[in-house]
Design an enzyme around this catalytic site. Structure first.
Site, short mmCIF file in Angstrom:
data_model
loop_
_atom_site.label_atom_id
_atom_site.label_comp_id
_atom_site.label_asym_id
_atom_site.label_seq_id
_atom_site.Cartn_x
_atom_site.Cartn_y
_atom_site.Cartn_z
CD GLU A 159 -3.27 0.32 2.02
OE1 GLU A 159 -4.01 -0.25 1.86
OE2 GLU A 159 -3.06 1.15 3.20
CD GLU A 162 -2.86 0.79 -4.54
OE1 GLU A 162 -2.74 0.22 -3.38
OE2 GLU A 162 -3.80 1.01 -5.19
CB CYS A 179 -7.11 -3.01 5.82
SG CYS A 179 -6.69 -1.58 6.30
CB SER A 199 -5.50 0.82 -1.26
OG SER A 199 -4.45 -0.20 -1.50
CE LYS A 238 -11.04 -8.04 8.04
NZ LYS A 238 -10.17 -7.63 6.80
CD GLU A 241 -11.64 -8.66 3.37
OE1 GLU A 241 -11.18 -9.27 4.37
OE2 GLU A 241 -11.03 -7.67 3.23
CD GLU A 246 -13.62 -9.96 -5.40
OE1 GLU A 246 -14.82 -10.72 -5.73
OE2 GLU A 246 -13.90 -8.92 -4.65
CB CYS A 383 -9.84 -4.04 14.39
SG CYS A 383 -9.76 -3.51 12.50
#
Ligand code: SF4
Ligand code: SF4
Length: 457
Positions: A159, A162, A179, A199, A238, A241, A246, A383
């Protein structure tokens, strides 16, 4: 069955859940059973955290507790009360796999889990127990006890690189962190027009899963098809996710099963492990080695601080003068700063609590946003206050617990020898032996992803 649900038999219609829902997904009249708009819901689990209406062992008018446990994917015999708002668990499924010797079982634990798990065993708020957690996971029959913190360090490598690329090229700025899966789902659902600002990095959970089934399989000489990749997370989203279509660039599903901090506690109790008195053990190497930067991901501002520690050194080729970037730390809301990084004045923002991101997005749409990099976390304090963390039923306990969990995260960081992601020797080795370079061909294939519009037309 959705991941987040409201039990019709148990809901009293108090609407406490509706008050904490950041996206207005909970519908219903006061005093009546509530329902969740699944499309709007970002699966953050804040409603699960706040709901205090529960079934007791003495309720005879309702479906049996045993049946409810089964329906919710919870372990038979769980003693905890069953609340009206709940998340579908996977701990029952995991327990079955744990005794399957044909599976090579790898587990990762997110940074916020180790500062809250002990609360489920009666220890004080924020008690930090990485050694006990690693030891308990080994007793649960995992073949490798690795760490999401390692992948948090890896995320920073990708990241940070990037961000440097985008700033140099002046493209797709500001860049948002990616994230927090609830934030990503929110952007996909409500603001697909800004998806190019996210990102492209997978979250640490997903990066870890991919690396376990590729590099991890190679170093342990294991057939990746036999790996069961498990994640212990403070977050109910999560699971959403890891089920994204993909997310399988290793050739397999990156993460097979996700359980929450609360579910890990149930499992430890169910297996009769004496968590309070268990001796500390280390995480396995190399994919369990982490820096302080990896560990602060669990708190709001942590990803930003970790990225600045590494970004500063990559850009200036000099050591960062002060490693504790306290100006990015804080609580719910929006914090901004301008940071001098060599010749560059980097405008940054940290958003905690999903509602606070809306004005920022609107300013991008109006072409008035001059930030370069924005961290977004859906839950109030990051979190540490996730929907899968130990439940805090007494209002006054909430602030104390969040404060203590955050303090533990920063203590853990300051007590580690290595505090910058790019100095983690296991990360250096991973690039030398396998990935070669950040944003390189292999990294791009394994560690980056794309997003989809979920907007209803
Ligand atoms: S789900 Fe829980 S918090 Fe929400 S209205 Fe029902 S009882 Fe109240
Ligand atoms: S999980 Fe989060 S977004 Fe979904 S209904 Fe509950 S509070 Fe709202």
């Amino acid at each position: 069955m959705s991941i987040i649900n409201i039990d019709k038999e148990l809901c009293t219609g108090c609407r406490r859940c509706a008050n904490v829902c950041p996206v207005g997904a909970i519908k219903g009249e006061q005093g009546k059973v509530q329902t969740i708009d699944e499309h709007k819901c970002v699966v953050c689990g804040q409603c699960v955290q706040i709901c205090s209406s529960y079934a007791s062992q003495f309720d005879t008018e309702i479906t049996s507790i045993d049946l409810k446990l089964k329906e919710r994917g919870m372990l038979e015999g769980t003693k905890e009360p069953l609340f009206a708002a709940y998340n579908m668990g996977q701990v029952d499924l995991l327990k079955k796999y744990l005794s399957d010797d044909n599976k090579y079982k790898i587990v990762q634990c997110a940074p916020a889990v180790r500062v809250a798990l002990a609360e489920e065993f009666g220890m004080e708020f924020g008690k930090l127990t990485p050694g006990k957690m690693a030891s308990a996971l080994k007793k649960l029959n995992f073949d490798r006890v690795y760490d999401t913190n390692f992948a948090a360090d890896l995320t920073i490598m990708e990241e940070g690189s990037e961000l440097i690329k985008r700033v140099t090229e002046g493209k797709n700025l500001p860049m948002f962190t990616s994230c927090c899966p609830a934030w990503v789902k929110f952007a996909e659902t409500e603001y697909p027009e800004i998806l190019n600002h996210l990102s492209s990095c997978k979250s640490p959970q997903q990066m870890a899963g991919t690396i376990f089934k590729t590099y991890g399989a190679e170093i342990d000489n294991i057939d990746p098809s036999t790996i069961l990749s498990v994640a212990v997370m403070p977050c109910t989203c999560k699971q959403f996710e890891c089920d994204r279509e993909e997310i399988n660039s290793s050739g397999y599903k990156d993460v097979d099963i996700v359980i929450t901090t609360r579910e890990l506690a149930y499992l430890i109790k169910d297996m009769g492990i004496d968590f309070i008195n268990i001796d500390d053990e280390e995480f396995d190497k190399p994919l369990g080695e982490y820096s302080g930067a990896g560990t602060i991901f669990g708190s709001t501002g942590g990803v930003m601080e970790a990225a600045l520690r590494t970004g500063y050194e990559l850009i200036t080729k000099k050591s960062i003068p002060n490693i504790d970037l306290k100006f990015v730390r804080g609580g719910q809301g929006l914090r901004t700063a301008t940071v001098e990084v060599g010749d560059l004045n980097l405008n940054i923002a940290i958003v905690s609590g999903l509602k606070n991101v809306i004005p920022v997005i609107e300013s991008i749409k109006e072409g008035k946003c001059d930030f370069h990099f924005i961290e977004v976390m859906t839950c109030p304090e990051g979190c540490v206050s996730g929907g899968g963390q130990p439940k805090l039923l007494i209002e006054e306990h909430r602030d104390v617990a969040y404060k203590k969990r955050k303090e533990s995260i920063y203590d853990h960081d300051s007590n580690l020898k290595i505090r910058k992601s790019h100095e983690n020797p296991a990360i250096k080795k991973l690039y030398d032996e396998f990935l070669k370079e950040p944003l390189g061909h292999k990294s791009h294939h394994l560690l980056h992803t794309n997003y989809v519009s979920r907007k209803e037309i």
